[in-house]
Write a protein that holds these residues in place. Structure first.
Motif, short mmCIF file in Angstrom:
data_model
loop_
_atom_site.label_atom_id
_atom_site.label_comp_id
_atom_site.label_asym_id
_atom_site.label_seq_id
_atom_site.Cartn_x
_atom_site.Cartn_y
_atom_site.Cartn_z
N SER A 91 0.84 -1.19 0.00
CA SER A 91 0.00 0.00 0.00
C SER A 91 0.89 1.25 0.00
O SER A 91 2.09 1.19 0.24
CB SER A 91 -0.90 0.00 1.23
OG SER A 91 -0.13 0.16 2.40
N LEU A 92 0.26 2.35 -0.26
CA LEU A 92 0.99 3.63 -0.26
C LEU A 92 1.55 3.91 1.12
O LEU A 92 2.67 4.42 1.26
CB LEU A 92 0.05 4.76 -0.70
CG LEU A 92 0.64 6.16 -0.69
CD1 LEU A 92 1.77 6.25 -1.72
CD2 LEU A 92 -0.42 7.19 -0.97
N TYR A 93 0.80 3.55 2.14
CA TYR A 93 1.22 3.78 3.52
C TYR A 93 2.50 3.01 3.84
O TYR A 93 3.41 3.52 4.47
CB TYR A 93 0.07 3.36 4.44
CG TYR A 93 0.19 3.86 5.85
CD1 TYR A 93 0.15 5.22 6.12
CD2 TYR A 93 0.34 2.98 6.90
CE1 TYR A 93 0.25 5.68 7.41
CE2 TYR A 93 0.44 3.43 8.19
CZ TYR A 93 0.39 4.78 8.44
OH TYR A 93 0.49 5.24 9.72
N THR A 94 2.58 1.77 3.37
CA THR A 94 3.78 0.96 3.58
C THR A 94 4.97 1.55 2.84
O THR A 94 6.08 1.60 3.37
CB THR A 94 3.53 -0.48 3.12
OG1 THR A 94 2.36 -0.98 3.77
CG2 THR A 94 4.70 -1.37 3.43
N MET A 136 8.56 2.91 4.31
CA MET A 136 9.82 2.36 3.81
C MET A 136 10.75 3.49 3.37
O MET A 136 11.94 3.48 3.68
CB MET A 136 9.56 1.42 2.64
CG MET A 136 10.83 0.75 2.13
SD MET A 136 10.59 -0.23 0.67
CE MET A 136 10.38 1.03 -0.55
N LEU A 137 10.20 4.48 2.68
CA LEU A 137 11.01 5.61 2.25
C LEU A 137 11.50 6.44 3.44
O LEU A 137 12.63 6.94 3.43
CB LEU A 137 10.22 6.48 1.27
CG LEU A 137 9.92 5.83 -0.08
CD1 LEU A 137 9.01 6.74 -0.91
CD2 LEU A 137 11.20 5.52 -0.82
N ILE A 138 10.67 6.58 4.45
CA ILE A 138 11.11 7.28 5.66
C ILE A 138 12.25 6.53 6.33
O ILE A 138 13.23 7.13 6.78
CB ILE A 138 9.92 7.48 6.63
CG1 ILE A 138 8.96 8.54 6.07
CG2 ILE A 138 10.40 7.89 8.02
CD1 ILE A 138 7.68 8.68 6.85
N GLY A 139 12.16 5.22 6.38
CA GLY A 139 13.23 4.41 6.96
C GLY A 139 14.53 4.53 6.18
O GLY A 139 15.61 4.65 6.78
N GLN A 193 2.91 9.62 12.52
CA GLN A 193 2.11 8.45 12.16
C GLN A 193 0.69 8.56 12.72
O GLN A 193 -0.28 8.32 12.01
CB GLN A 193 2.80 7.18 12.67
CG GLN A 193 2.17 5.90 12.19
CD GLN A 193 1.12 5.36 13.13
OE1 GLN A 193 1.14 5.63 14.33
NE2 GLN A 193 0.19 4.62 12.59
N ASN A 194 0.56 8.94 13.97
CA ASN A 194 -0.76 9.03 14.57
C ASN A 194 -1.54 10.23 14.06
O ASN A 194 -2.77 10.17 13.94
CB ASN A 194 -0.64 9.07 16.10
CG ASN A 194 -0.40 7.70 16.65
OD1 ASN A 194 -1.22 6.81 16.49
ND2 ASN A 194 0.74 7.51 17.28
#
Length: 98
Positions: free
Chosen positions: A3-6, A10-13, A54-55
């Motif tokens: 998903s876009l959220y995942t 991943m890009l933030i990591g 995130q929240n």
């Protein structure tokens, strides 16, 4: 598939990994040593900041806008304060040496 959220996390990591590596290399080039408690405060602030993002994003997706803004206020401000404290501890210690 993903998903876009995942993909966003991943890009933030990846960005955090590259940024951390660049930070360590820059500190080594300038000869700046960072104490363990400065790292601890900075990492705690960063984790709290990511938790806030995130929240905040999730609450807006679920249409809880007031909760999102309150969460940003309650956890976002302490995260920024912790990051500023970590930065100031290092910069003041380095400026006192010079």
């Amino acid at each position: 598939m993903w998903s876009l959220y995942t993909m966003i996390w991943m890009l933030i990591g990846i960005a955090l990994g590259v940024g951390f590596t660049a930070l360590v290399n820059m500190l080594n080039k300038r000869g700046i040593s960072v104490r363990f408690y400065e790292w601890l405060i900075g990492i705690t602030g960063l984790v709290l900041f990511l938790f806030t993002i995130q929240n905040f994003y999730t609450a807006f997706q679920e249409f809880y806008t007031k909760a999102a803004w309150m969460f940003l206020l309650v956890t976002g401000i302490p995260a920024v304060i912790l990051l500023a404290i970590s930065w100031q501890l290092v910069s003041r210690r380095v400026s006192n040496k010079a």
